[in-house]
Every structure is written in structure tokens, then in C-alpha cells.
Design a protein around this motif. Sequence first.
Motif, short mmCIF file in Angstrom:
data_model
loop_
_atom_site.label_atom_id
_atom_site.label_comp_id
_atom_site.label_asym_id
_atom_site.label_seq_id
_atom_site.Cartn_x
_atom_site.Cartn_y
_atom_site.Cartn_z
N ALA A 155 -79.65 -4.92 43.14
CA ALA A 155 -79.32 -3.59 42.62
C ALA A 155 -77.82 -3.47 42.36
O ALA A 155 -77.38 -2.93 41.34
CB ALA A 155 -79.78 -2.53 43.62
N ALA A 156 -77.01 -4.00 43.30
CA ALA A 156 -75.56 -3.95 43.11
C ALA A 156 -75.13 -4.79 41.91
O ALA A 156 -74.23 -4.42 41.14
CB ALA A 156 -74.85 -4.45 44.38
N ALA A 157 -75.81 -5.96 41.72
CA ALA A 157 -75.48 -6.81 40.58
C ALA A 157 -75.73 -6.09 39.26
O ALA A 157 -74.94 -6.17 38.31
CB ALA A 157 -76.28 -8.10 40.66
N TRP A 158 -76.90 -5.43 39.16
CA TRP A 158 -77.22 -4.68 37.93
C TRP A 158 -76.21 -3.56 37.68
O TRP A 158 -75.78 -3.33 36.55
CB TRP A 158 -78.63 -4.08 38.04
N THR A 159 -75.78 -2.84 38.74
CA THR A 159 -74.83 -1.73 38.58
C THR A 159 -73.51 -2.23 38.01
O THR A 159 -72.93 -1.63 37.09
CB THR A 159 -74.61 -1.03 39.93
N ALA A 160 -73.03 -3.38 38.52
CA ALA A 160 -71.76 -3.93 38.03
C ALA A 160 -71.86 -4.36 36.57
O ALA A 160 -70.95 -4.13 35.76
CB ALA A 160 -71.35 -5.11 38.92
N LEU A 161 -73.00 -5.01 36.20
CA LEU A 161 -73.15 -5.50 34.82
C LEU A 161 -73.24 -4.35 33.83
O LEU A 161 -72.67 -4.39 32.73
CB LEU A 161 -74.41 -6.39 34.73
N VAL A 162 -73.99 -3.27 34.15
CA VAL A 162 -74.13 -2.12 33.25
C VAL A 162 -72.76 -1.47 33.01
O VAL A 162 -72.39 -1.08 31.89
CB VAL A 162 -75.14 -1.11 33.82
N GLY A 163 -71.93 -1.30 34.07
CA GLY A 163 -70.61 -0.69 33.90
C GLY A 163 -69.72 -1.52 33.00
O GLY A 163 -69.00 -1.00 32.13
#
Length: 824
Positions: A561-569
Motif C-alpha cells: 500500500a505504501a509503495a502504491w501511494t509513493a508511485l501515484v504521487g
Amino acid sequence: MRPMRLDLAGFTVFRDETTVDFTDADFFALVGPTGSGKSTVLDAICFVLYGAVPRWGGARGLANALAPSAVEARVRLVFESAGDRYVATRVVRRDGRGAVKTANAGLQLMPPGFDVTKLDTGLSPEDLGEVLAGTPAEMEPAVLDAVGLPYEQFTSCVVLPQGQFADFLHAKPATRQQILVNLLGLGVYENVQKRATERAGQAEAKLEAVARMLAGLTDVDDETFAAASDRVDRVRELAAAVAAAVPERERARTAAREATAALAALDADLAGLAGVRAPAGVTEVARAVSTAREAVDAATRTVALAEEQEEKLRGELAGAGDESALRLLLRAHADAERLSGEADTVRAALDAAQARHDAAATALGAAREAAARAEAELEAAFRAHEEAKTVDQAVALRAHLAAGGTCPVCEQPVPRVPAVPAGSAVAAATAAGKAARAASKAALALVDERDAAAREQERALVRLRAQHDQLHGRLTELAGQLAGAATPTALRDQLAEHARLRQALDEAAVAVRTGRDAARRARGSADTAEERLRAAWRDFDTTRDGLARFGPPATDRDDVAAAWTALVGWAGAQARQRQVDRDGLVAAVTEAQSAAEAVEDRIGGLLTAAGLPPADDPAQAVAVAAERAGADLRRITERRTQAVELREQRAEHERQARTARALAGHLRANNFERWLLAEALDLLVDGASRILRELSQGQYDLVHDKGEFFVVDHHDAGLRRGVRTLSGGETFQASLALALALSEQLAGMSTTAASLESIVLDEGFGTLDAATLDIVAATLESLAARGDRMVGVVTHVPALAERIPVRFEVRKDARTAHVERTGR
């Protein structure tokens, strides 16, 4: 046609292989008794060439070709015609159903110089030259070409069989005319007239076709030719202008494509960055994996406890003994009790049967004693009957005796005659014998009845003893089996314990299966949760790999979940940065497209001015137009040349049609042929009339009028008579004269294969008187002496045969006919 060699086998009277060699027989006779087979030689010549014989009624009498009891007939003829040598063969066979059919027929043109004497006398198939006909259907036209005469004319001019000698004399004018046409080859003029008419028609048809073609050539004038030439020049100028404008258009199109591609690439980058979104539920994926793993551990512990309980019950059940053995012992107790009761019942029945058997044996003994007494009484009755007959005989003699008389038996005097007793001693003895016989039969019947009853009691006793022994044996066997065994009550208790343990084991097995199913489901849920986690990471990796060209930041692999949040930003920041560059690219695309459209409009104007539609490839369109213009010019040039050639052909076809029509007109109505036939008939009648005067000793001349034959009788004041009014002898003389004239006069005039190189006569020389016969013989000798044709006769008249140098004597025995050559 001149025969050279004839081979026969199985043909009518010639059952055996027979050869008749005509090679050097210029003047010959076929002699022999009536019915010996002389005419059969001529039949064979007609048959091998035409498949028919006049006296058989044509081809329908094919069965007549076979010798009696033969299944095959073979005939081969070697002959010359118009300088060529041929060999004809025909074979007929009878099939299994009795039908006679032509099995083979052929005609071959023999090579020059072939030695006929070397032919196989066995009539075997040989390669004798070029095959002109190989089937019965091919024979008719091939023989007609070789001989020049059809069957009906051949038997009227060459081989004249019995009964048809006068056919030419009595033929209708049209039939006689056709024979002469064939003999003289005059049909060539009719053919020439037909060919001329055909050629005139063909020339006129070609003339009409050429005229139609010339009428269709409407665009070959000078004005059309000049317009086509001008069109070629204008298209060439257009091609030069388009060739100069096309490179400029391509450069403008390239610039527009490059600007459009750059804008599209930027839009694609923006779309890719804007599409980065975290999947729904990605936060719950990790928690689901942990929960599922705990459920798997709990289900595994439950299964272990259930398996332990199942194994314990299985051991207790094994220690409780063999259930099958217990059931067998309990069944043995029941069988022993049941069989003991049956044995008591059988023992009582056995005792009763023994008593009945003993009573039956006693009754049988008494019956046999009574039968013996009855038999003894019957024997005594027989003896008493014999004695009674003696007494009755003495009484009968006594009736004729008198006291003091002589006895007829002992020849002694009888002092006193005793009184005659009343009644017959034999009758009393017979009655006593019948009673004794009846008593004996009754006693014997009683013995049979008592014997049958005794045997039936014996069989019943044997059956009961066997049944008693079987039951006793089975009881002994069960007693051995139950020795030392538990009581039925104890056995039932043990089986009840078995049932309880079995039920508990089944319940434990169900608990194991239930636990294992729960464990499988838990593992499935765990696998599904882990697969969702892996899918979330795969989606993340796929999205990040798609952005690799933009240089995305590093990823922490512990928390999806943290990985997806960083990539979207990070993707949102990149999209905002590139949006600033897009406005400049849009302006560049618009400018490049305007420049390309301007060049395109200029090229379209050139095509429109030349009358051509717009095209994506103007150079190709102009090249096609130039090719079409050139093709039109070439086509017009070729059609102008074609028109010149067609006018020349029209003139030639007009000349050929006029010439052919003129020739056909000269030969129309067969005037020339009719004149030649009249001349030939005059020559034929003059020659026949001369011969007839000699044969008739000056009495008759032969004349013709409108195709009909007449004779002039000088012994009757020159009276002219129709030939059908002549007597038999007169008809023979006139027919012979005509036949000899045909051979002598017309053969030299024939121009085709129908040359009369031989003549064979088979007709009644026996009807001629000595003087006429001498004249006939001299005429034949004179005809043969010329050496240009073969002359043959069939006769049984010795006076005529002796004057002919070569004779073929035909004889017939019980099996076959034979031919032997005599004379020179």
C-alpha cells in the motif's frame, strides 16, 4: 480385289485348319461333289471381308459360321487391291450361354514384298503390317476403302454366289448406276461439286465476317488518330509538372507527420502518467494473508487430534477378534441345532420305511408261493385234457360197435359194448383248464404287483438311509467345528462389542474427513490471499515498468500500500511538468499541416486541369493516364493497320467465292458424271452383247434404254424383250455375259481401288448344253489369257473343269472338308 491366300479353321464344313493358296491361280475351278463345301470357300471370302454371307441372310446368320460342335471359327484372307496387299481376319465364338458373337475382326496393310507362303497356318495373331481396322465396327469403312465396293456390289461384280448371279442384270437403274459410280470412281466429280459448294459457302461466310469486322472499326479515321496523339503530348507535360511538385509535397507531409508524432508521444506520456491509480482494497490484502494462515494452523491441529482418536479405535477393533469367525461359529451353533431335529425326524421315517419294506417282502413271498401252486394246477389241467381226448375218442368208436362185433382198432371181437357216458370228458377238462389258466394269470399279476411295491419300498428305504447318513456326517463335522467354542450367548456379546467399536470408528473417520476438508479450505483461502498479494505486487511492478522511461523512485517491498501511494504521487508531479510543453507542440502541428495542404491543393489543380480525378499518388495516376493515352494511340494505329489487312482479305474472299460458285455451277446436276455413266454403260452393253451373241449362237443381243436392259431375239424377227421375261437358261447366259463384260470392259476404266481384278462365278453351268458350255469355256479362257485378272468358277461339270488349268478339289469326310490343288 484379287484373293491370294485363304486360311480357315472351324468354319462351317471346314472343321480342321485348311489353306487355299490362290497365289499363281489366274484361272481356276473349285470342283467337287454337291455339298462338299465348294461354295463355302466363296462364303469365307465374303464373311472375312464383310461379316455376312448372301445365303445366310446377312449378318443375322452368324451362328452358321461355326462348324458343328465348334466354339470358334477363324478366317483369314490375304488379297491385293490396286497394287497394295492386305490381310483381313475375322473370328466368331460361342459364349457360355450359347450366343455367337464376333470376337475379333481386323484389316492390315502388309509391307511390300511380304512372302505370303510364310504365314502361320495356325491362324495365330501376327504383326502383319499397319493396322487399318482393329474392331468389327472399324472393318466396314476400312474394307470399303481397300476394296472400293460395299457388300451388295461386291457380291454382284466380284464374287457372284448362287442365287445372286443375275442381281446386276435385274438391278434397278439407280442401283446399277451406283455400282458403276463406285467401279469407275465417278463419285469424285460429285465430291468436287460438294467441296466447291462448301468452299464457296466458307468463303462467303469469311467475307461476311470480314465485313462485320470492318463495320466495327469506326475509330480509325485521321481525326481520331490526331486527337489521340495530342492527348499523349498533354499527358507528358502534366507528368513533368507533377514530378516537380511531388517531392515538395512529400517534404511538407514529413514535417507534419513528425510534429504530429511528437504531439502524440507527449499525449501518450500524459495519459500514462494520469492513469496511475492504486487498486481498490490494496490495504486489506496483507491483513487477509495473516488471518488465513492462522486458520490453516487451527485446522491442522484439529485434524491431528481426530486422526489420533481414529487410530486408537482401529487398534481396539483389531483386538476384539475376527468378526467373520465369530459370525461363522454362531451360524454353526444354529445349523447343529436345526440338523439334530432333522436327524430325529429322518430316523423315525427310516424305521417306518423298514417296517413297510419287510411287510412288502413277506407279501411278495406269499404271492410267489400262490403263483407256483396255480402253475402246478395248470399243468395238471393240461394232463387231464390229454386224457379226456383219449376217452372221447374211445367213446366215439364205441357208438359204432355191437356186441360180438370186431373192434376196428384192435381187430378183436367185442363181447359187450359198455354204455356211452353222458357228456364230453374233453369239454369238462377244457373248462377246468380255463379256470386253472385264469387262476395262474391272476397269481402272476399279483406277483408283479407285489414285486413293484417291494422295489418301491426298497428305493424309499435307500433314499432315507442316504439322507440319514448325510445328516449324521454334517452333525459330526459341526461337532468338530464347535469343539472348545464359546456359547451362542457369549458369541452374540462379542459381536455387539464389534458393532459398537465399528460405529465409533466410522464416527472418528467422519471427523477426520471433516477436519481435512476444513484444512483444505483454509489452505485454499490462504493461497487465495497470498495470490491477491502477489497480484497486487505484479500490478504495481507492471505499472512501474511502464513508467521506467520517466525514472520512477525506488520501492519498499515490505508494504504494497505504501509503495502504491509513493508511485501515484510521483506520477502526478511528472504529468503536471509535461503539460506545460504541450501548447508549443500543438502550434507546430497546425503550421506543418497547413503547408502540406497547400502543396496538395496545387497538385490537385494540375490533375483537375488535365481532366483526372484527385489521387493519393498523383505520379502513379499521371503514369497510368500516360499509359492509357499511349495504349489508345497504339490501339488506333493497330486498328488502322487491321482495316487495311481486312480490306485486302475481303477482296481475296470475294475472288475465292466467285471461283468456287462458278465450279459448283458447272458440276451442278451431275451432268458430267451422267455423261460418263452413259458412256460406261454403252461400253458395258456392247461388250456384253458381243459375248451374249457368242453364247446364244447369234440369237440374242443385249441393249439398254433409259437404264433398263433388254434382249433382241433375232430368231423372233428382232423382237425386243425385257430381261425379266427370259427363261432360266437365257437369264444365265445374259447374266454371264454381263458379268464377263463388267470384268473385261470396265476394269480398265476404273480409277479407284474398286478395280475388278478378279471374278468368281458360282452358278449353274450344268444347265448349259454342250455347244453353249463350249462357248462359255472359250470365253472364260480368253478372259483369263489376258493375264490382267483372276477368273474362277465353281462347278461340278467335268467337261468344264477339265478345260481349266488349276483345280481345287473339295472333298468332305465324316469330320471335315479338305481342299487339294490339282492341275498345273
